[in-house]
Design an enzyme around this catalytic site. Sequence first.
Site, PDB file in Angstrom:
ATOM      1  N   ASP A  98      76.019  28.867   4.766  1.00 39.83           N
ATOM      2  CA  ASP A  98      75.862  29.923   5.516  1.00 39.83           C
ATOM      3  C   ASP A  98      75.919  31.340   4.699  1.00 39.83           C
ATOM      4  O   ASP A  98      75.394  31.483   3.695  1.00 39.83           O
ATOM      5  CB  ASP A  98      76.727  29.987   6.788  1.00 39.83           C
ATOM      6  CG  ASP A  98      76.484  30.890   7.680  1.00 39.83           C
ATOM      7  OD1 ASP A  98      75.320  30.980   8.344  1.00 39.83           O
ATOM      8  OD2 ASP A  98      77.247  31.704   8.210  1.00 39.83           O
ATOM      9  N   TYR A 131      78.285  41.557   8.078  1.00 37.20           N
ATOM     10  CA  TYR A 131      76.997  41.831   8.512  1.00 37.20           C
ATOM     11  C   TYR A 131      76.879  43.265   8.792  1.00 37.20           C
ATOM     12  O   TYR A 131      75.479  43.692   8.782  1.00 37.20           O
ATOM     13  CB  TYR A 131      76.741  41.187   9.623  1.00 37.20           C
ATOM     14  CG  TYR A 131      77.052  39.502   9.478  1.00 37.20           C
ATOM     15  CD1 TYR A 131      75.849  38.624   9.396  1.00 37.20           C
ATOM     16  CD2 TYR A 131      78.047  38.882   9.662  1.00 37.20           C
ATOM     17  CE1 TYR A 131      75.889  37.370   9.252  1.00 37.20           C
ATOM     18  CE2 TYR A 131      78.296  37.526   9.502  1.00 37.20           C
ATOM     19  CZ  TYR A 131      77.305  36.798   9.152  1.00 37.20           C
ATOM     20  OH  TYR A 131      77.197  35.393   9.065  1.00 37.20           O
ATOM     21  N   HIS A 164      73.648  23.066  11.836  1.00 39.37           N
ATOM     22  CA  HIS A 164      74.116  24.158  11.062  1.00 39.37           C
ATOM     23  C   HIS A 164      75.616  24.087  10.194  1.00 39.37           C
ATOM     24  O   HIS A 164      75.727  24.326   9.077  1.00 39.37           O
ATOM     25  CB  HIS A 164      74.272  25.396  11.840  1.00 39.37           C
ATOM     26  CG  HIS A 164      74.578  26.551  11.024  1.00 39.37           C
ATOM     27  ND1 HIS A 164      73.711  27.193  10.007  1.00 39.37           N
ATOM     28  CD2 HIS A 164      75.807  27.409  10.873  1.00 39.37           C
ATOM     29  CE1 HIS A 164      74.213  28.502   9.450  1.00 39.37           C
ATOM     30  NE2 HIS A 164      75.304  28.469  10.032  1.00 39.37           N
TER      31      HIS A 164
END
Length: 367
Positions: free
Chosen positions: A173, A285, A340
Amino acid sequence: MARPGAACPPPARRLMVAARALLFWALVYSYCGLCACIAGLRLLWSIGRRPGETFRWVVRENPPACLNDPSLGTHCYVRIKDSGLRFHYVAAGERGKPLMLLLHGFPEFWYSWRHQLREFKSEYRVVALDLRGYGETDAPSHKENYKLDCLITDIKDILESLGYNKCVLIGHDWGGMIAWLVAICYPEMVTKLIVVNFPHPSVFTEYILRHPSQLIKSGYYFFFQMPWFPEFMFTVNDFKVLKSLFTSQATGIGRKGCRLTAEDIEAYLYVFSQPGALTGPINHYRSIFSCLPLQHHEVIMPTLLLWGERDAFMEVEMAEITRIYVKNHFRLTILSEASHWLQQDQPDIVNKLIWTFLKEETTRKRE
């Protein structure tokens, strides 16, 4: 009159660049506002249904026993000289063996690699890191301290501080994004690259702009640009969002996977329920858009890309496109029933695929 295709004069070019930048940031903040509105509606719905539970969240005071399981390795710390930050990691395997460095994603921490710590310690010095801002690693307060350049340099400095000049680098990820960029910027430090459920960064940034479906799946990138509200939404209903990410039918590990136990979930809740524990991870982020566009850099070491086809956040088409950026042996394996959270979902299969890749000849021609 200027010929078609002739170079724009400098003032016109500057205007074009400024217009593109304006359009880009308008898109970012418009989508950020949309995501915030959706989150606000969900909050109001929760308040209407369970007003007493909505604002209830509990700080876990004591870590569950699994976080101190000796079979996973030893808890260690290293302080980086240049940044002054102290990083926490768990290490398994004898010192002096080749280094395998593991980089987790969001919202995870070193524990997401528990199955790999046990598996590879026989032949490697396996180090599962808490990235900058996560868990017991120091968390700078300003979002500027989480730019990609800082995160890439962290890995280089940690490698050197551990007494190594190269490693097998594995990332999942967001940790996969960092792993790609470390391999690009410091290729001499990466003997083999293994990435789990994250495409080459250039593929990701180009694909998301051309495919609205991926833009929607990556909506949290935009939502996280807001101050404090994303952290608050994670705490609602005692971290219901965090729990559902790993356990819900839409985003969690499926019925055929290795589901997280109640103790595993408590491990995540212990780490992320601490005051301020979510701000560092989300700050990763908050700095991403200032680093775009990423340059089209190629990867020159043997690379393995593992992908869970049921990934709720990344479209599988990006995995195959990644091949064009790897100028060495490239192996892609897509697991049809996996989510995921691949290295936790299908640990036995993932470990077997990694072993096979590690034992392959590095001089093999690219497939």
